[in-house]
Design an enzyme around this catalytic site. Sequence first.
Site, PDB file in Angstrom:
ATOM      1  N   THR A  15       0.845  -1.198   0.000  1.00  8.33           N
ATOM      2  CA  THR A  15       0.000   0.000   0.000  1.00  8.33           C
ATOM      3  C   THR A  15       0.880   1.248   0.000  1.00  8.33           C
ATOM      4  O   THR A  15       1.761   1.377   0.845  1.00  8.33           O
ATOM      5  CB  THR A  15      -0.934  -0.040   1.226  1.00  8.33           C
ATOM      6  N   GLN A  37      -4.441  -7.102  -6.555  1.00  4.33           N
ATOM      7  CA  GLN A  37      -4.904  -7.611  -5.265  1.00  4.33           C
ATOM      8  C   GLN A  37      -6.300  -7.057  -4.980  1.00  4.33           C
ATOM      9  O   GLN A  37      -6.492  -5.834  -4.881  1.00  4.33           O
ATOM     10  CB  GLN A  37      -3.943  -7.252  -4.125  1.00  4.33           C
ATOM     11  N   HIS A  51      -7.333 -10.780  -1.378  1.00 13.62           N
ATOM     12  CA  HIS A  51      -6.724 -10.416  -0.088  1.00 13.62           C
ATOM     13  C   HIS A  51      -7.531 -11.066   1.036  1.00 13.62           C
ATOM     14  O   HIS A  51      -8.585 -10.575   1.431  1.00 13.62           O
ATOM     15  CB  HIS A  51      -6.722  -8.896   0.067  1.00 13.62           C
ATOM     16  N   ASN A  83      -4.565 -10.298   7.010  1.00 11.71           N
ATOM     17  CA  ASN A  83      -4.347  -9.037   7.741  1.00 11.71           C
ATOM     18  C   ASN A  83      -5.570  -8.404   8.383  1.00 11.71           C
ATOM     19  O   ASN A  83      -5.632  -7.178   8.538  1.00 11.71           O
ATOM     20  CB  ASN A  83      -3.652  -8.012   6.828  1.00 11.71           C
ATOM     21  N   TYR A 118      -8.626  -8.019   7.372  1.00  6.87           N
ATOM     22  CA  TYR A 118      -9.638  -7.359   6.541  1.00  6.87           C
ATOM     23  C   TYR A 118     -10.857  -8.278   6.395  1.00  6.87           C
ATOM     24  O   TYR A 118     -10.962  -9.277   7.085  1.00  6.87           O
ATOM     25  CB  TYR A 118      -9.020  -6.930   5.202  1.00  6.87           C
ATOM     26  N   ARG A 173      -4.135 -14.641  -0.641  1.00 10.30           N
ATOM     27  CA  ARG A 173      -3.143 -14.424   0.413  1.00 10.30           C
ATOM     28  C   ARG A 173      -3.813 -14.569   1.771  1.00 10.30           C
ATOM     29  O   ARG A 173      -4.899 -14.010   1.989  1.00 10.30           O
ATOM     30  CB  ARG A 173      -2.551 -13.025   0.286  1.00 10.30           C
ATOM     31  N   ASN A 214      -3.981  -5.326  12.163  1.00 11.40           N
ATOM     32  CA  ASN A 214      -5.228  -4.580  12.298  1.00 11.40           C
ATOM     33  C   ASN A 214      -6.054  -5.056  13.499  1.00 11.40           C
ATOM     34  O   ASN A 214      -7.289  -5.013  13.476  1.00 11.40           O
ATOM     35  CB  ASN A 214      -6.047  -4.643  10.999  1.00 11.40           C
ATOM     36  N   GLY A 242       8.455  -7.677   0.165  1.00 10.52           N
ATOM     37  CA  GLY A 242       7.674  -6.455   0.180  1.00 10.52           C
ATOM     38  C   GLY A 242       8.560  -5.236   0.253  1.00 10.52           C
ATOM     39  O   GLY A 242       8.997  -4.694  -0.774  1.00 10.52           O
ATOM     40  N   ARG A 243       8.869  -4.795   1.483  1.00 16.45           N
ATOM     41  CA  ARG A 243       9.613  -3.543   1.654  1.00 16.45           C
ATOM     42  C   ARG A 243      10.916  -3.457   0.850  1.00 16.45           C
ATOM     43  O   ARG A 243      11.243  -2.382   0.351  1.00 16.45           O
ATOM     44  CB  ARG A 243       9.840  -3.273   3.146  1.00 16.45           C
TER      45      ARG A 243
HETATM   46  C1  8OZ Z   1      -0.190  -0.938   5.252  1.00 16.71           C
HETATM   47  C2  8OZ Z   1      -0.956   0.224   5.274  1.00 16.71           C
HETATM   48  C3  8OZ Z   1      -2.255   0.188   4.819  1.00 16.71           C
HETATM   49  C4  8OZ Z   1      -2.783  -0.989   4.332  1.00 16.71           C
HETATM   50  C5  8OZ Z   1      -2.328  -4.703   4.478  1.00 16.71           C
HETATM   51  C6  8OZ Z   1      -3.314  -3.442   2.689  1.00 16.71           C
HETATM   52  O1  8OZ Z   1      -1.878  -4.707   5.616  1.00 16.71           O
HETATM   53  C7  8OZ Z   1      -2.587  -3.410   3.791  1.00 16.71           C
HETATM   54  C8  8OZ Z   1      -2.010  -2.144   4.317  1.00 16.71           C
HETATM   55  C9  8OZ Z   1      -0.726  -2.098   4.777  1.00 16.71           C
HETATM   56  O2  8OZ Z   1      -2.607  -5.744   3.888  1.00 16.71           O
END
Ligand code: 8OZ
Length: 367
Positions: free
Chosen positions: A26, A100, A176, A179, A181, A228, A236, A318-319
């Site tokens: 993101t 994604q 997705h 995490n 969501y 994923r 979160n 990633g990073r």
């Molecule tokens: C970092 C900041 C905002 C969203 C995730 C889509 O954690 C994100 C995300 C990561 O999967």
Amino acid sequence: MTDALFTPTTLGQIPLKNRVVMAPLTRNRARPEDDTPHDLHATYYAQRAGAGLIVSEGTQISPEGKGYAWTPGIHSPEQVAGWKRVTEAVHAKGGRIVAQLWHVGRISHVSLQPGGAAPVAPSALGAGSKTFDGTGFVETSVPRELTEAEIARIVADYAHAARCAEEAGFDGVEIHGANGYLIDQFLRDSSNHRTDGYGGSIENRVRFLREVVAAVTGVLGGGRTGIRISPWSNANNVGIDSDTPALFGRVVEVLNGFGLAFLHVVEGQTGGDRNAPAEELAKLRAAFDGPWIANNGYNRAMAIAAVAEGRADAVAFGRPFIANPDLVERLERDAPLAEGDRDTYYGGGAAGYTDYPTLQGAAEGAA
Ligand code: 8OZ
């Protein structure tokens, strides 16, 4: 001998020139007025087309699926046109890219929702986490519980987004499911307190995921659909499930029915501790009957070993891709990696996004 990490493979119907995957990142740079990616995104992703596969940043499947300022969508004609520029730029460089597909569920704020409404979730339980609303970090709003009719509509939104991704020229999609969501919120008993067919037993909590995967593969086929998951992550603020091995064991069994292109697994805390229990991880890997993408804090040696030893078909970084557009070349040559600037991870323009040099560019700049 060339390490297997740098050799081609095929994930479902998606051919990869190497097994280094760019993980979804993101970056919050979509056009604010319509959540559309633009030329800057095309440049950014094309710079990283050396990856065997790029997984796009999370793209919301609908306005309701949005949880942060300036994240791109994949549901409107303008967004499809924007993403088309991205996929064409990546393909012109010989890369592959999947979109994604993202619905944040409760990880949102009323100011980001259509009509200022409450975000939606399996149950009306606030995450108590933070999101970014364009001015700063704010507490996520308490969601309202979805009706069964709305769940059916969201499943249809996933199918619509998959059609948009196809029209935009993506090589496939990654659902997705990680995490904390929406899909993860349905899976876990910490965030799903429903008493209907979508809550209670593991079978019921997996139902939404199954319906989403069925809808998306109905559009694209299993060979162009991946997913994923992050079984051990509390990203979160999502609570760890009371029986992670049983829940995610069943998730993998259900996924096996769809002949997916790949399963992409975050090992431990997303972007943090690699604390996935080794035995549970190995069991999931053995139970899944398709290609496996490993992720989370891998370095060169770990990635080479994971692929060489058959623990993964590909490894997602990633990073490291933020500051190393030519990451694959650097890994292959065992060259030093640049460090990204955290201040420009989220939001802004070209600075900290498209201005990181390749090794060659850096050498020329210094000359
Ligand atoms: C970092 C900041 C905002 C969203 C995730 C889509 O954690 C994100 C995300 C990561 O999967």
